[in-house]
Motif scaffolding. Structure first.
Motif: not given
Length: 91
Positions: A7-8, A28, A34, A49
């Motif tokens: 995840c970011l 996001q 992702h 992403f």
């Protein structure tokens, strides 16, 4: 290299000692997309992403380009920086 999807927030944490504090991480854009780093042919990194379900990058979907993180010295991060902290990338 791992194919783990991070995840970011996790990516930002792992790069916290490398990336400039002034860098603003992108949000996001959609839950199905992702974060991905891509090593371009010239060796520079691109941040985008990816939606695996649609096999599409956000930059293609929304015609939006994201700024790649920079180091504290102002230089762009490299694939070697990503490897050092265990962040997967595409090449």
């Amino acid at each position: 290299m791992s194919t783990e999807i991070l995840c970011l927030k996790e990516v930002a944490m792992r790069l916290s000692g490398i990336v400039s504090e002034a860098y603003a991480w992108p949000q996001q854009p959609h839950p199905e997309f992702h974060l991905e780093f891509i090593v371009c042919p010239g060796g520079e990194l691109a941040l985008d992403f990816l939606c695996k379900k649609r096999a599409m990058f956000w930059s293609e979907f929304a015609n939006e380009v994201f700024e790649t993180p920079v180091k504290q010295n102002g230089e762009p991060i490299t694939w070697q920086d990503l490897m050092r902290v265990g962040i997967p990338f595409m090449s």
